[in-house]
Scaffold this active site. Structure first.
Site, PDB file in Angstrom:
ATOM      1  N   GLY A 195      43.220  16.747  13.327  1.00  0.00           N
ATOM      2  CA  GLY A 195      41.440  16.650  13.307  1.00  0.00           C
ATOM      3  C   GLY A 195      41.261  15.760  11.933  1.00  0.00           C
ATOM      4  O   GLY A 195      42.340  15.056  11.425  1.00  0.00           O
ATOM      5  N   GLU A 196      40.099  16.166  11.235  1.00  0.00           N
ATOM      6  CA  GLU A 196      39.902  15.502   9.807  1.00  0.00           C
ATOM      7  C   GLU A 196      39.336  14.086   9.876  1.00  0.00           C
ATOM      8  O   GLU A 196      39.158  13.615   9.015  1.00  0.00           O
ATOM      9  CB  GLU A 196      40.891  15.718   8.924  1.00  0.00           C
ATOM     10  CG  GLU A 196      41.397  17.177   8.591  1.00  0.00           C
ATOM     11  CD  GLU A 196      42.276  17.379   7.524  1.00  0.00           C
ATOM     12  OE1 GLU A 196      42.456  16.399   6.831  1.00  0.00           O
ATOM     13  OE2 GLU A 196      42.903  18.509   7.496  1.00  0.00           O
TER      14      GLU A 196
END
Length: 335
Positions: free
Chosen positions: A307-308
């Site tokens: 993610g991120e």
């Protein structure tokens, strides 16, 4: 398609086809160049002031043990973003993207005040959707507005391309629920291991999500579904995607969580897909099915599941290469 749009597309294709190369020899880069030029409605598109917007929020459902990590990791990771030590910080620095982190719903406070961190907290995490909707309609609307506001803010600073990332322990659960509702896939094809659940943990997660899905199965309005089973950070990404489309910005789509937000945005405005570049195929179970739902071919397949927005930052140089080819590569006229 209007006559002027057809004329523009024909002109762009002609420019690409007359570059000093065999016809179609640059493959996907040629498709990317055409897409970006059409988004900006010009034969000479520009990628200026690229941004990554990372929205963070906690989830009440995490109390049900649907994640391998405790909920307070969200707060710690946001502090890590602010300090510049996370993977997304590294990749953004490496590839020239400006990172903006926004707290829309973290269960914790932050003393930090930097230009790269925005405090837009709506509430300290969603409610436990097993017992009540994750958000009220007003809270969901506020999260949408957070995404729209940040996108407008960066556009005012001449940003033409934006990627969306997220941080929120437990957020593969709302993403799986949204995928189930919007793609009509069986729930067991949507639920994965997230941050690393073992077999018993995965079975428990699926059981919890089956209960939640049944509880809200009567909902049909996309925003009501988002409020009941989504997340504050997911709703913010939905708002950001909608606004970026309205602003004719290029949109970088990350992995499982960000793509679940796109499912909602697309249900609200099908035109958003024209602006979206799918950056990678996540290793999270279900993401391939999401991509198939959109008939999307991601640029990268690296078994990422962090993610991120990391997939966006890693794919951005390919987007740059496509635009560079269109604008800078010579045509056959020089030969």
């Amino acid at each position: 398609m209007t006559s002027s749009a057809t004329t523009l597309e024909t002109a762009i294709r002609r420019r690409i086809d007359h570059k000093t190369k065999p016809l179609g020899a640059l493959g996907r880069l040629e498709e990317l160049a055409l897409q970006i030029a059409l988004i900006q409605q010009t034969e000479t598109p520009v990628l200026s002031n690229p941004h990554m917007l990372v929205f963070a929020g906690d989830h009440g459902l995490a109390a049900e043990g649907v994640s391998a990590y405790p909920a307070d990791i969200t707060h710690g990771m946001v502090k890590n973003f602010i300090a510049g030590g996370a993977a997304i910080n590294v990749f953004c620095r490496q590839n020239g993207l400006e990172l903006l982190v926004c707290d829309v719903g973290v269960n914790g406070t932050f003393d930090e005040n930097t230009e790269s961190f925005v405090k837009y907290k709506i509430r300290p995490g969603t409610r436990n959707m097993r017992y009540e909707p994750a958000m009220t309609a007003d809270e969901c609307a506020a999260a949408l507005d957070a995404g729209k506001t940040l996108v407008n803010g960066i556009q005012y600073r001449n940003c033409t391309i934006v990627g969306f990332g997220e941080m929120g322990i437990g957020n593969t659960s709302p993403a799986a629920l949204l995928m189930h509702r919007f793609t009509k896939r069986p729930l067991d094809q949507c639920v994965g291991r997230g941050t690393g659940l073992d077999d018993a943990g995965l079975a428990h997660k699926l059981s919890i999500l089956e209960t939640v899905a049944a509880q809200y199965q009567q909902l049909t309005n996309p925003l009501e579904i988002l409020a009941a089973m989504g997340g504050l950070e997911i709703a913010a990404i939905v708002g950001g995607i909608l606004q970026a489309t309205e602003n004719r910005m290029v949109i970088l789509i990350d992995g499982f969580i960000a793509t679940s937000a796109l499912l909602v945005a697309q249900a609200l405005n099908p035109a958003v897909l024209q602006n979206c570049i799918f950056c990678h195929q996540s290793n999270e179970a279900g993401h391939r099915h999401m991509l198939d739902f959109f008939n999307a071919r991601p640029l990268l397949t690296l078994d990422l599941r962090l993610g991120e927005g990391t997939g966006c930052a890693l794919a951005y140089p390919l987007v740059q290469a496509a635009v560079g080819m269109l604008n800078e590569m010579a045509t056959m006229d020089v030969l």
